[in-house]
Scaffold this active site. Structure first.
Site, short mmCIF file in Angstrom:
data_model
loop_
_atom_site.label_atom_id
_atom_site.label_comp_id
_atom_site.label_asym_id
_atom_site.label_seq_id
_atom_site.Cartn_x
_atom_site.Cartn_y
_atom_site.Cartn_z
N HIS A 67 0.84 -1.20 0.00
CA HIS A 67 0.00 0.00 0.00
C HIS A 67 0.88 1.25 0.00
O HIS A 67 2.04 1.19 0.41
CB HIS A 67 -0.85 0.04 1.27
CG HIS A 67 -1.97 -0.95 1.31
ND1 HIS A 67 -2.12 -1.88 2.33
CD2 HIS A 67 -3.01 -1.15 0.47
CE1 HIS A 67 -3.21 -2.60 2.10
NE2 HIS A 67 -3.76 -2.19 0.99
N CYS A 107 -2.64 0.14 9.80
CA CYS A 107 -3.79 -0.71 9.41
C CYS A 107 -4.56 -1.27 10.58
O CYS A 107 -5.68 -1.72 10.42
CB CYS A 107 -3.41 -1.83 8.47
SG CYS A 107 -1.74 -2.32 8.45
C1 CIR Z 1 -3.74 -7.85 3.40
O1 CIR Z 1 -2.93 -8.32 2.58
O2 CIR Z 1 -4.79 -7.32 3.04
C2 CIR Z 1 -3.43 -7.96 4.87
N1 CIR Z 1 -2.77 -9.19 5.13
C3 CIR Z 1 -2.58 -6.81 5.32
C4 CIR Z 1 -3.26 -5.49 5.15
C5 CIR Z 1 -2.43 -4.36 5.61
N2 CIR Z 1 -3.15 -3.15 5.54
C6 CIR Z 1 -2.58 -1.97 5.44
O3 CIR Z 1 -1.37 -1.85 5.34
N3 CIR Z 1 -3.38 -0.90 5.43
#
Ligand code: CIR
Length: 256
Positions: free
Chosen positions: A161, A249
């Site tokens: 991201h 997150c």
């Molecule tokens: C994903 O791949 O969606 C989750 N394992 C990690 C999401 C991380 N989110 C973020 O950095 N905003």
């Protein structure tokens, strides 16, 4: 200033979530302990924390930030780019009965992790999880709310991201990974750039009052951020890093 945060406990199927980190299986009990420590650190700052119950249907659902973008006093529901995460929106919407105006994006895909607010401007990452339609839709909503937005294409990088490589600390200072430091959207800002091996620490949470959460174990970044006048609180994040998750997150943060 942030005064309220929403989090969700990691669920029993946490290790089944999406990841490309190749850091091994996360330890669920340790992840839960790190999650609790994060919530307690928020509470020590005087921030109200709502912790939603774990939900086994969605292994990645503790990464609540991807479900919404908060712009002033409006919440914008996203359209997660990963198929397995789409249902997290309805779940969260049903559980949260916040006294907040909300808007839904209607096209494309967009993860909250791709959206970085810098004062009255939002940078929107184009990534594997956010496409032009999603970014354009968010930009249009933000415009009606009086914000500017700019797209930052990270598709040639290894970042999941935009916020995996960019955090706004306040006072016109960004924490930014080497790969993004030259981007025109960041022109005029002061930059703290993690050195090799410390890139994970480019994802930080700043509270608008001089306090910054950083992941523990990245001493050079911590020293550099302290050197810019911030108070740094370091939190253990190993079990979230294994699942490609960063500090931002784990919470949806509300405030003025
Ligand atoms: C994903 O791949 O969606 C989750 N394992 C990690 C999401 C991380 N989110 C973020 O950095 N905003």
């Amino acid at each position: 200033m942030i005064d309220f945060a929403v989090m969700r406990e990691p669920c029993a199927r946490y290790a089944m979530g999406l990841t490309q980190a190749e850091l091994g299986e996360p330890d669920l009990e340790l992840a839960r302990a790190q999650h609790r420590a994060y919530a307690e650190a928020l509470e020590r700052l005087g921030i109200g924390v709502l912790i939603l119950p774990a939900n086994d249907a969605f292994p990645d659902s503790c990464f609540v930030e991807d479900c919404a973008v908060i712009a002033g006093d409006v919440l914008i529901w996203t359209r997660p780019g990963a198929e397995s995460r789409r249902g997290e929106i309805a779940l969260l919407r049903d559980e949260l009965r916040l006294d907040f105006a909300s808007v839904e994006l209607t096209n494309g895909i967009l993860d909250g992790g791709d959206v970085c607010q810098i004062e009255d401007r939002f940078l929107i990452g184009l990534s594997e999880r956010t496409d032009e339609e999603g970014a354009g839709g968010l930009g249009a909503v933000l415009k009606t709310l009086g914000y500017r937005s700019q797209v930052v294409d990270i598709r040639q990088s290894t970042l999941l991201h935009l916020k995996s490589g960019l955090s706004y600390l306040g006072n016109e200072i960004v924490l930014v990974s080497n790969v993004l430091r030259g981007h025109p959207a960041l022109q005029g800002l002061r930059k703290v750039v993690p050195e090799d091996g410390e890139e994970y620490a480019a994802n930080a949470v700043s509270f608008g009052n001089g306090v910054v959460f950083l992941p523990a174990g990245f001493p050079r970044v911590a020293a550099a951020v302290r050197g810019q006048g911030f108070e740094v609180i370091e939190l253990q994040m190993s079990e979230f890093q294994k699942m490609d998750g960063g500090l931002t997150c784990l919470s949806l943060r509300f405030g003025s």
